[in-house]
Design a protein around this motif. Structure first.
Motif, PDB file in Angstrom:
ATOM      1  N   VAL A 128      23.517  39.830   2.317  1.00 54.60           N
ATOM      2  CA  VAL A 128      23.773  39.844   3.762  1.00 54.60           C
ATOM      3  C   VAL A 128      24.444  38.545   4.208  1.00 54.60           C
ATOM      4  O   VAL A 128      25.361  38.577   5.038  1.00 54.60           O
ATOM      5  CB  VAL A 128      22.484  40.129   4.566  1.00 54.60           C
ATOM      6  CG1 VAL A 128      22.725  39.967   6.058  1.00 54.60           C
ATOM      7  CG2 VAL A 128      21.968  41.523   4.264  1.00 54.60           C
ATOM      8  N   ASP A 129      24.039  37.408   3.661  1.00 49.61           N
ATOM      9  CA  ASP A 129      24.705  36.169   4.059  1.00 49.61           C
ATOM     10  C   ASP A 129      26.158  36.142   3.602  1.00 49.61           C
ATOM     11  O   ASP A 129      27.016  35.600   4.307  1.00 49.61           O
ATOM     12  CB  ASP A 129      23.937  34.938   3.570  1.00 49.61           C
ATOM     13  CG  ASP A 129      22.873  34.504   4.565  1.00 49.61           C
ATOM     14  OD1 ASP A 129      23.198  34.409   5.769  1.00 49.61           O
ATOM     15  OD2 ASP A 129      21.733  34.257   4.159  1.00 49.61           O
ATOM     16  N   ALA A 130      26.469  36.738   2.460  1.00 48.34           N
ATOM     17  CA  ALA A 130      27.871  36.831   2.035  1.00 48.34           C
ATOM     18  C   ALA A 130      28.660  37.706   3.015  1.00 48.34           C
ATOM     19  O   ALA A 130      29.763  37.337   3.442  1.00 48.34           O
ATOM     20  CB  ALA A 130      27.971  37.401   0.621  1.00 48.34           C
ATOM     21  N   VAL A 131      28.086  38.840   3.395  1.00 46.14           N
ATOM     22  CA  VAL A 131      28.747  39.746   4.339  1.00 46.14           C
ATOM     23  C   VAL A 131      28.894  39.067   5.705  1.00 46.14           C
ATOM     24  O   VAL A 131      29.959  39.131   6.333  1.00 46.14           O
ATOM     25  CB  VAL A 131      27.980  41.079   4.450  1.00 46.14           C
ATOM     26  CG1 VAL A 131      28.506  41.932   5.597  1.00 46.14           C
ATOM     27  CG2 VAL A 131      28.044  41.836   3.130  1.00 46.14           C
ATOM     28  N   GLU A 132      27.837  38.404   6.166  1.00 45.58           N
ATOM     29  CA  GLU A 132      27.891  37.705   7.459  1.00 45.58           C
ATOM     30  C   GLU A 132      28.952  36.606   7.443  1.00 45.58           C
ATOM     31  O   GLU A 132      29.656  36.404   8.440  1.00 45.58           O
ATOM     32  CB  GLU A 132      26.523  37.100   7.793  1.00 45.58           C
ATOM     33  CG  GLU A 132      25.473  38.114   8.179  1.00 45.58           C
ATOM     34  CD  GLU A 132      25.512  38.501   9.639  1.00 45.58           C
ATOM     35  OE1 GLU A 132      26.385  38.023  10.388  1.00 45.58           O
ATOM     36  OE2 GLU A 132      24.652  39.295  10.051  1.00 45.58           O
ATOM     37  N   ALA A 133      29.073  35.895   6.326  1.00 44.69           N
ATOM     38  CA  ALA A 133      30.103  34.857   6.219  1.00 44.69           C
ATOM     39  C   ALA A 133      31.489  35.472   6.385  1.00 44.69           C
ATOM     40  O   ALA A 133      32.337  34.935   7.106  1.00 44.69           O
ATOM     41  CB  ALA A 133      29.984  34.115   4.886  1.00 44.69           C
ATOM     42  N   LEU A 134      31.710  36.609   5.734  1.00 47.31           N
ATOM     43  CA  LEU A 134      33.007  37.282   5.833  1.00 47.31           C
ATOM     44  C   LEU A 134      33.270  37.816   7.245  1.00 47.31           C
ATOM     45  O   LEU A 134      34.399  37.718   7.751  1.00 47.31           O
ATOM     46  CB  LEU A 134      33.096  38.413   4.812  1.00 47.31           C
ATOM     47  CG  LEU A 134      33.134  37.968   3.344  1.00 47.31           C
ATOM     48  CD1 LEU A 134      33.035  39.175   2.412  1.00 47.31           C
ATOM     49  CD2 LEU A 134      34.385  37.153   3.063  1.00 47.31           C
ATOM     50  N   ILE A 135      32.242  38.365   7.873  1.00 47.62           N
ATOM     51  CA  ILE A 135      32.378  38.874   9.250  1.00 47.62           C
ATOM     52  C   ILE A 135      32.782  37.743  10.189  1.00 47.62           C
ATOM     53  O   ILE A 135      33.720  37.864  10.978  1.00 47.62           O
ATOM     54  CB  ILE A 135      31.074  39.548   9.728  1.00 47.62           C
ATOM     55  CG1 ILE A 135      30.852  40.870   8.999  1.00 47.62           C
ATOM     56  CG2 ILE A 135      31.078  39.743  11.247  1.00 47.62           C
ATOM     57  CD1 ILE A 135      29.473  41.481   9.234  1.00 47.62           C
TER      58      ILE A 135
END
Length: 152
Positions: free
Chosen positions: A134-141
């Motif tokens: 989720v932190d990887a996805v949030e970083a990309l978002i």
């Protein structure tokens, strides 16, 4: 229009995730510590110290959640604060960095084979897998939404 929606969506996603982090680390520090500390080391007095220290993570998450909330309310209420694309990009890049750090510093643990006896923790299972992904996805978002701000 797309940049405004992306800004609000990224702030909303960060608000939810950081609030979840605040709740987990502040109100369940022993549970969070158990993820990081092997069963064989949990009888040590250091485990209780570590569990108490985990609450600091809750504090950092609370601060980022509050910032996300305030900025989201400002954006949705039509306030003149933080309306400049450059300002919004900076905010989103900082949030992306906060999320990315939680992903990035798990990578060496993963590459070293995760838990080894009492050292390290499992990255690809349990709560750490969720945090990692989720932190990887949030970083990309947040990065993507920040870049969109610069196209206005």
């Amino acid at each position: 229009m797309i940049a405004n929606v992306a800004y609000s969506a990224a702030l909303g996603a960060s608000l939810i995730w950081f609030t979840m982090g605040f709740r987990y680390f502040s109100y369940q520090p022993e549970t969070a510590a158990k993820v990081m500390v092997a069963k064989s080391a949990r009888d040590s007095p250091i485990f209780k110290t570590y569990a108490a220290g985990v609450r600091f993570l809750g504090g950092f998450n609370a601060a980022f959640a509050l910032m996300s909330l305030v900025l989201l309310v400002l954006a949705l209420s039509g306030s003149a604060l933080f309306t400049a694309p450059g300002e919004r990009a900076i905010v989103l890049f900082v949030l992306a960095a906060a999320h990315f750090s939680q992903f990035y510093f798990n990578v060496p643990v993963l590459l070293n084979g995760e838990r080894q006896g009492e050292a390290y923790w499992p990255v690809l299972s349990g709560p750490m897998l969720t945090i990692f992904v989720v932190d990887a996805v949030e970083a990309l978002i947040n990065l993507g939404a920040g870049l969109l701000q610069l196209t206005i």
